[in-house]
Scaffold this motif. Structure first.
Motif, PDB file in Angstrom:
ATOM      1  N   ALA A  79      -9.708 -40.798  53.914  1.00  0.00           N
ATOM      2  CA  ALA A  79      -9.193 -39.958  52.821  1.00  0.00           C
ATOM      3  C   ALA A  79      -8.358 -40.850  51.916  1.00  0.00           C
ATOM      4  CB  ALA A  79      -8.330 -38.835  53.386  1.00  0.00           C
ATOM      5  N   GLU A  80      -8.057 -40.361  50.754  1.00  0.00           N
ATOM      6  CA  GLU A  80      -7.173 -41.117  49.877  1.00  0.00           C
ATOM      7  C   GLU A  80      -5.769 -41.120  50.486  1.00  0.00           C
ATOM      8  OE1 GLU A  80      -7.733 -43.018  47.112  1.00  0.00           O
ATOM      9  OE2 GLU A  80      -9.810 -42.697  47.697  1.00  0.00           O
ATOM     10  N   PRO A  81      -5.081 -42.246  50.475  1.00  0.00           N
ATOM     11  CA  PRO A  81      -3.775 -42.308  51.135  1.00  0.00           C
ATOM     12  C   PRO A  81      -2.736 -41.388  50.512  1.00  0.00           C
ATOM     13  CG  PRO A  81      -4.153 -44.304  49.868  1.00  0.00           C
ATOM     14  CD  PRO A  81      -5.442 -43.528  49.867  1.00  0.00           C
ATOM     15  N   ASP A  82      -2.841 -41.112  49.204  1.00  0.00           N
ATOM     16  CA  ASP A  82      -1.850 -40.219  48.600  1.00  0.00           C
ATOM     17  C   ASP A  82      -1.994 -38.788  49.116  1.00  0.00           C
ATOM     18  OD1 ASP A  82      -4.268 -39.956  47.212  1.00  0.00           O
ATOM     19  OD2 ASP A  82      -3.280 -39.519  45.307  1.00  0.00           O
ATOM     20  N   ALA A  83      -3.225 -38.371  49.462  1.00  0.00           N
ATOM     21  CA  ALA A  83      -3.421 -37.033  50.025  1.00  0.00           C
ATOM     22  C   ALA A  83      -2.812 -36.943  51.422  1.00  0.00           C
ATOM     23  CB  ALA A  83      -4.908 -36.691  50.076  1.00  0.00           C
ATOM     24  N   VAL A  84      -2.961 -38.003  52.214  1.00  0.00           N
ATOM     25  CA  VAL A  84      -2.398 -38.023  53.562  1.00  0.00           C
ATOM     26  C   VAL A  84      -0.868 -38.065  53.489  1.00  0.00           C
ATOM     27  CG1 VAL A  84      -2.305 -39.291  55.740  1.00  0.00           C
ATOM     28  CG2 VAL A  84      -4.459 -39.135  54.481  1.00  0.00           C
TER      29      VAL A  84
END
Length: 147
Positions: A79-84
Motif C-alpha cells: 500500500a502507499e505508505p501515507d495511507a498506512v
C-alpha cells in the motif's frame, strides 16, 4: 528520579502499548532512527518543549504545558505508505482519547491548536511516510521543581 516531562512521555508510550499495542509494539521514546529496514511501521514519542507558569503563591505548584510529538512512520508494503501512516495516526488519536489524563499523570492531553499535524514522504531504502501529531499535555509539579 526523572522529571515530570519524562514521566509524561512514559505515560504516553504506555498508553500506546496497551494491548493490542499499536504498530506491533514498535513504540519508541526519542529514537533517532525510528525504523529498521525490515519494520513496516513504528511510533516515536518525543518532547518538543515545555513551558511553565509559576504559582501565585510561593511554594505552590508549577503548571506546565509540555508539547509532545507523536511521529507515525510507515514503509511501502504493498500500500502507499501515507495511507498506512494515516491509519496509524487515527489509532493514536483514538488510543490517547481513552486516557485524557494519562491515568492521572496529567491534568489534560489535547491536540495542539493550529499546527496539529504535518506530513512527510521520503525515499530512503524504500518509500517511507511520517505523519507527526502534536499534543499539549498540561501537568503540575511541586513548587519550583521538575517533579
Amino acid at each position: 528520579m526523572n522529571s515530570a516531562q519524562f514521566t509524561i512521555v512514559t505515560a504516553i508510550v504506555d498508553q500506546l502499548q496497551v494491548e493490542p499495542a499499536l504498530s506491533g509494539g514498535r513504540i519508541f521514546r526519542s529514537r533517532a532512527r525510528p525504523l529498521a529496514v525490515d519494520q513496516p511501521s513504528g511510533l516515536v514519542v518525543r518532547i518538543e518543549r515545555s513551558t511553565s507558569t509559576l504559582a501565585q503563591v510561593i511554594g505552590g505548584p508549577t503548571t506546565w504545558a509540555t508539547l509532545i510529538n507523536v511521529e507515525c512512520y510507515a514503509r511501502a508494503t504493498g500500500a502507499e505508505p501515507d495511507a498506512v501512516a494515516d491509519a496509524l495516526l487515527v489509532d493514536v488519536f483514538d488510543r490517547l482519547a481513552l486516557a485524557p489524563t494519562l491515568n492521572g499523570a496529567a491534568m489534560s492531553l489535547e491536540p495542539l491548536p493550529g499546527d496539529t499535524l504535518s506530513w512527510e514522504v521520503d525515499e530512503l531504502d524504500s518509500k517511507i511516510a511520517c505523519i507527526t501529531a502534536k499534543f499539549v499535555v498540561m501537568h503540575q509539579t511541586k513548587g519550583r521543581t521538575l517533579t
